[in-house]
Structures are given as structure tokens and as C-alpha cells.
Write an enzyme that holds these catalytic residues in place. Sequence first.
Site, mmCIF file in Angstrom:
data_model
loop_
_atom_site.group_PDB
_atom_site.id
_atom_site.type_symbol
_atom_site.label_atom_id
_atom_site.label_comp_id
_atom_site.label_asym_id
_atom_site.label_seq_id
_atom_site.Cartn_x
_atom_site.Cartn_y
_atom_site.Cartn_z
ATOM 1 C CE1 TYR A 1 -3.057 3.040 0.660
ATOM 2 C CE2 TYR A 1 -3.253 2.381 2.961
ATOM 3 C CZ TYR A 1 -3.591 3.233 1.927
ATOM 4 O OH TYR A 1 -4.461 4.270 2.162
ATOM 5 C CE LYS B 1 -5.990 1.894 -0.757
ATOM 6 N NZ LYS B 1 -6.566 1.963 0.611
#
Length: 362
Positions: free
Chosen positions: A191, A219
Site C-alpha cells: 500500500y 494499492k
Amino acid sequence: MDMASLLLANQTFGMQQAYSNQASKRCIRWRTVTAAISLENNHLPMRSFEVKHRTTVDDIRALRLITAIKTPYLPDGRFDLEAYDRLMHMQIAGGAEGVIVGGTTGEGHLMSWDEHIMLIGHTVNCFGSKIKVIGNTGSNSTGEAVHATEQGFAVGMHAALHINPYYGKTSIQGLIAHFDAVMLMGPTVVYNVPSRTGQDIPPPVINALAINPNLAGVKECMGNERIKGYTDKGVVTWSGNDDECHDARWMYGATGVISVTSNLIPGLMHSLMFEGENAVLRDKVMPLMKWLFVEPNPIGLNTALAQLGVIRPVFRLPYYPLPHEMRIEFVRIVKELGRENFVGQREVEVLNDDDFIIVGRY
């Protein structure tokens, strides 16, 4: 030597022999043949054989709509699991394929690790056969992240979400080594959100991590050009920005989105990710997306779900409800989009300041 002295001497000798034998046994390091072969491994992940073979990295890579699920609270600040379960049912009914448990939106940073792992385990136990459960077990401490990830997989999560070390930050080599350490256990989503961590995860790091078979994808919150750079190289990427996710999906190669907005309108977000390019729908939901992020997430989402009557209006500090004029604006947005497109059954209402409960000790 009399008989009593002889018996005492024999007893003492026997005790000394027994103690000596026990001490000798304690000095012997018992190990299986496998352990003897594997001593060069400094870290042996605790993930079970069954979990390893229940969900594959490819299963995670195929997910298009993943909701960063909200964690609701009781008035004393404890988890409201009944409300949480209702939210989960709404996500499944709305077409979400996965959830992030205890992420930024779920306020994992306001949880103890006991709360965190409990909520992951609860989600797997109740919903793991219907939706993929991705536990946020990241930390700015590698040791803490490794330990939490072991626990998350031990309670059955399908994949882990890992942010880069925040606040203290580190070097490029440190970033790569950190992610290599936490990816040992199973499928992992990296992320990247520099606005929160204070440090970008640059493409050279992701390119280095891409050879790891446990990297499910990234992400990415640094925009669609960054996403295209990864997808052109075959790295699965999800948009981390709701307002960019439609274009990311259909124009820049993203697999899908890890979404905040889908907490509120899972069906419409499903349409954006599954039904092809739709600029009309994108523009229709844009005012809601902009409203949600007027203040740092999850302030807007918490306020919205409370006004929809889906959760109790309880905030764990340091989060605080949006001001009254923004709460009025949300009601207008709901009416324009159509109440039927939002989660819950109650009519949307404007809550007053004294309707909210602000919890400082939890």
C-alpha cells in the site's frame, strides 16, 4: 557407617545422578530432521499448510472491488460487532469481492493488536467463505508487522495489506528488506500512500518486489500514470483514489479499486468496476467522493454512515464529526443520487452536534 547413614548416602547419590542426567538432557538440542536441514532460515513463518493452500495469490489478484470496511463502535468505544456484521452483509450483497479489515478507513491505527487480530478472525469466521478478507497487519516496525501478519494468517485471513514504515521512514534498501520480511507468510498487497506515511514507495522498490511470488499487487495512491507504469510491466495494481478509480480501471490498466466510497454505495461502485467505461456514472458519483474527502478519511465516512442510521454516531478520537453545514450537504447528495443506492434502510437525517458521542478512552 550405620544403616541410616548408608541409606542417606545412597539416596543422595541417586538424586545427584538424576539431576546430572536431567542437566545433560537439557543441554541436548532436540530437533527434527527437517529442522536440522532448515537451520539457515532465520524466520520460519507460522502460516499453516491449510491456509497456504486455501487462497492463492492469483485469487487475490483477480479482485476488482475491495472495500476498506468501516469499524463501528458502541457508546463506550468498544467494537459494535452487530453493526459491523450488517455492514459486511451489505458489502457482500452489493457485489464487493474483498474487504480490508483494520485499514485506514477501519481505523486500525486506533486499535490494540488484540482488537485488530480479533476483528480479522471474526470477519474470516463469519464471512470468509463469501468474501476475501485482507487484514491490515502493517506497521512501521518490521518485527511488529511480521508478528501481526503471522497472527493474521493464523486466524485465517486470505491476504495481508502492508504499508511502508511511516514516521521513522527508511532507505530504498530498507524498504525492500522490510517488504521481503513481511511477504514470507502469504499473499500480500503493498500500500503506497505518501500523504499518510511521509514517504513514497518508488517504482524501483516495486520492481524489485515483483519477483516475490507472494506479491499480489499494489494499492497505489500516486495517480494513474504511476498505475500504468506498473500494469504495463504486469504488476497488478488497484487504485487507492476513489475519484480516479474509473479511469484507472478502464484507461490505465488497473485491476480495480480498494474503495472507501463502496462502504456507502457498493452497488454503484460495482457497476463502475465491472460494467465497462461509464463516464456518466463516474460524474454522477463524483460529488459524493469529493464530499467524503473534504476532511481526512474516515471522518466523512463515519459521519455519513451515522446519518444513514447504519452505525451509532460514535467517534474514537482523534476523529471528529464533520461540521453541521457538511452534514446538511450530505443529505442533499443522498437525495440526488437516490436513497435506494445507499446502504441501510432508514431515511437519511441531519444529526445535531449533541447526537454524537466522542470517545477519548477506548
